[in-house]
Design a protein around this motif. Sequence first.
Motif, short mmCIF file in Angstrom:
data_model
loop_
_atom_site.label_atom_id
_atom_site.label_comp_id
_atom_site.label_asym_id
_atom_site.label_seq_id
_atom_site.Cartn_x
_atom_site.Cartn_y
_atom_site.Cartn_z
N GLY A 1 45.08 -12.23 10.30
CA GLY A 1 44.91 -12.80 8.96
C GLY A 1 43.64 -12.31 8.32
O GLY A 1 42.96 -11.42 8.84
N GLY A 2 43.29 -12.90 7.19
CA GLY A 2 42.08 -12.53 6.48
C GLY A 2 40.86 -13.17 7.11
O GLY A 2 40.14 -12.55 7.89
N ASP A 3 40.61 -14.43 6.76
CA ASP A 3 39.46 -15.13 7.31
C ASP A 3 39.66 -15.52 8.77
O ASP A 3 38.71 -15.62 9.53
N ARG A 4 40.91 -15.79 9.13
CA ARG A 4 41.21 -16.23 10.50
C ARG A 4 42.47 -15.54 11.02
O ARG A 4 43.39 -15.25 10.27
N HIS A 5 42.48 -15.32 12.33
CA HIS A 5 43.65 -14.79 13.01
C HIS A 5 44.32 -15.94 13.76
O HIS A 5 43.64 -16.80 14.34
N LEU A 6 45.63 -15.97 13.78
CA LEU A 6 46.36 -17.09 14.37
C LEU A 6 46.99 -16.67 15.69
O LEU A 6 47.71 -15.67 15.76
N GLU B 1 36.59 -2.67 19.11
CA GLU B 1 37.46 -3.28 18.11
C GLU B 1 38.84 -2.62 18.15
O GLU B 1 38.97 -1.42 18.39
N THR B 2 39.88 -3.40 17.92
CA THR B 2 41.24 -2.88 17.90
C THR B 2 41.55 -2.33 16.51
O THR B 2 40.66 -2.19 15.66
N SER B 3 42.82 -2.07 16.28
CA SER B 3 43.24 -1.56 14.97
C SER B 3 43.15 -2.61 13.88
O SER B 3 43.34 -2.31 12.70
N VAL B 4 42.83 -3.85 14.25
CA VAL B 4 42.66 -4.93 13.27
C VAL B 4 41.23 -5.43 13.33
O VAL B 4 40.73 -5.79 14.41
N ALA B 5 40.55 -5.45 12.19
CA ALA B 5 39.16 -5.92 12.14
C ALA B 5 39.08 -7.37 12.61
O ALA B 5 39.89 -8.21 12.23
N GLY B 6 38.11 -7.64 13.47
CA GLY B 6 37.91 -9.00 13.97
C GLY B 6 38.71 -9.31 15.21
O GLY B 6 38.61 -10.42 15.75
N ILE B 7 39.51 -8.36 15.69
CA ILE B 7 40.24 -8.53 16.95
C ILE B 7 39.76 -7.45 17.91
O ILE B 7 39.75 -6.27 17.56
N TYR B 8 39.35 -7.85 19.11
CA TYR B 8 38.73 -6.95 20.07
C TYR B 8 39.49 -6.98 21.39
O TYR B 8 40.29 -7.86 21.66
N ALA B 9 39.21 -5.98 22.23
CA ALA B 9 39.81 -5.93 23.56
C ALA B 9 38.74 -5.51 24.55
O ALA B 9 37.87 -4.67 24.25
N ALA B 10 38.76 -6.09 25.74
CA ALA B 10 37.78 -5.77 26.77
C ALA B 10 38.41 -5.95 28.14
O ALA B 10 39.35 -6.72 28.32
#
Length: 528
Positions: free
Chosen positions: A302-307, A483-492
């Motif tokens: 999402g924009g401000d938040r990811h669900l 960071e993944t292909s979506v800003a604000g979503i990461y992988a580790a």
Amino acid sequence: MATGPTSRVLSSSQLETLAALGEERTAEAGEKLFEVGDRSYPFIAIYEGEVAVTDPAGHEIVRHGPSGFLGEMNLLSGQTVFLTAVVTKPMRYIAVEREVLRKLLFEDGSLSDLLLSAFIERRELLQRQQGIGIEILGPHESAETRRLLDFARRQRLPYTWLSPEQSEAAATALAGLAPEEIPLVRLPGGAELRGPSNGQLSRALGIGRELEQREEVDLAILGGGPAGLGAAVYGASEGLDTLVIDSTVLGGQAGASRRIENYLGFPAGVSGTELTSRAITQARKFGARTATPYRASALKPGGDRHLVRFEDGNEVAARAVLISTGAEYRRLPVDGLEEYEGLSVFYAAGPPEGQLCGGQRVAVIGGGNSAAQAAIWLARGGALVTLLHRRADLGETMSRYLIEEIERYGVAVRDRSEVSALHGSEGRLEGVTLTDGAELPFSYLFLFLGATPCTEWLGEAVARDPKGFVLTGAEAGAAGLLETSVAGIYAAGDVRAGSIKRCATAVGEGATVVRFVHEHLTPAPASA
């Protein structure tokens, strides 16, 4: 429980420390300090007197006297009590509430070392005792029975399994139950659950926090292995409202390792349980919340938040999300493998393992390039390496230049070879038996059978490579390294494409993510 952990005693200074934080109490002979099925109990340190610890049938397991202490891992995890403590000689003791004890364990290193190691050893001993913990009644051919057995093992719950084929009592108890009511689970204290989910069993035992129907947080961490816990510690300590959610048990595969030999700062090695227990305690100390077991079913950017949606119907809206769900390494289908993992069976080979295996007989299992590279590395370090693979010709799955390197460094190759049994004791491998009956002496085993990332639930939410690992950084078209292909979503950690499969590396990646999260949540001001 009659050895090792039961002989641990507190020093006079440690008793003084506990006395300053707890309450002095007394108890008469015959009084119960806690009993099977209780929801909680305080940590108990003994000044004077004696107490017997018994199993649900009333059989005595151990007695503790002056300077001794009561408790095992459920004191920290909040699990239902599995044992009963009965005073045998009038007691004077200190009672410290568990939340106070948690904080103390973080602040007092020597006391933490003593108590945590004792709690962990006591839990391991309880797991080997019959008649303690939960009872699971169900047939072996039942997928639901096997699911709960696996869950109990991963949660390190003491349990007894009664199959109707081998137990008349189990056959009688299951008679008349509908298929969806099997397995039947008997809890400490006598309550019963019919066909429970992992989550229902967890809640009944007091394990893990229950999610609200909808939660809003700064940082949602999906996966509580080393990467997730590393992010939780740094995220929470730096003021982020942090929530860690795992589909099974906190600690991941590292938590299941009997001993991690190559973790910085532990020259004698450290058990996965101890390392991850300390990390969980540390994260909670800083205010990170944890919830298990909840399996993610979808991620909607999402924009401000990811669900993030979960199979139980709950959802979490987060300003930033870390995917650290790990990967399932393909394991050998042999009995007792878990006893050797982390001690003499490994899933990666690097400098620490090379030093460990110098001059030792080592088997590398696998026919791909990763297996070849590991075999070469270990042989260069002085190990006597045999490569076992199930095909007739290595050339079917391995690059030619690596086959030549294997020959150059004296790696023995055994075609059409599969392991059917492991031999050794206390986690130390002595040899293996192959399916053709051959017995070979090996001290270490390295498995390169492939890994499957736990990402099928992601769908098209973020970019993944052909094997399902999450792409990050330049490969994902992202500015940030993790960071993944979506800003604000990461992988580790292991779930990330190209990651180094090491516990310490995963912790470092998780901690690093927090810096990127702060940058994402607080963008730099635009220039004038």
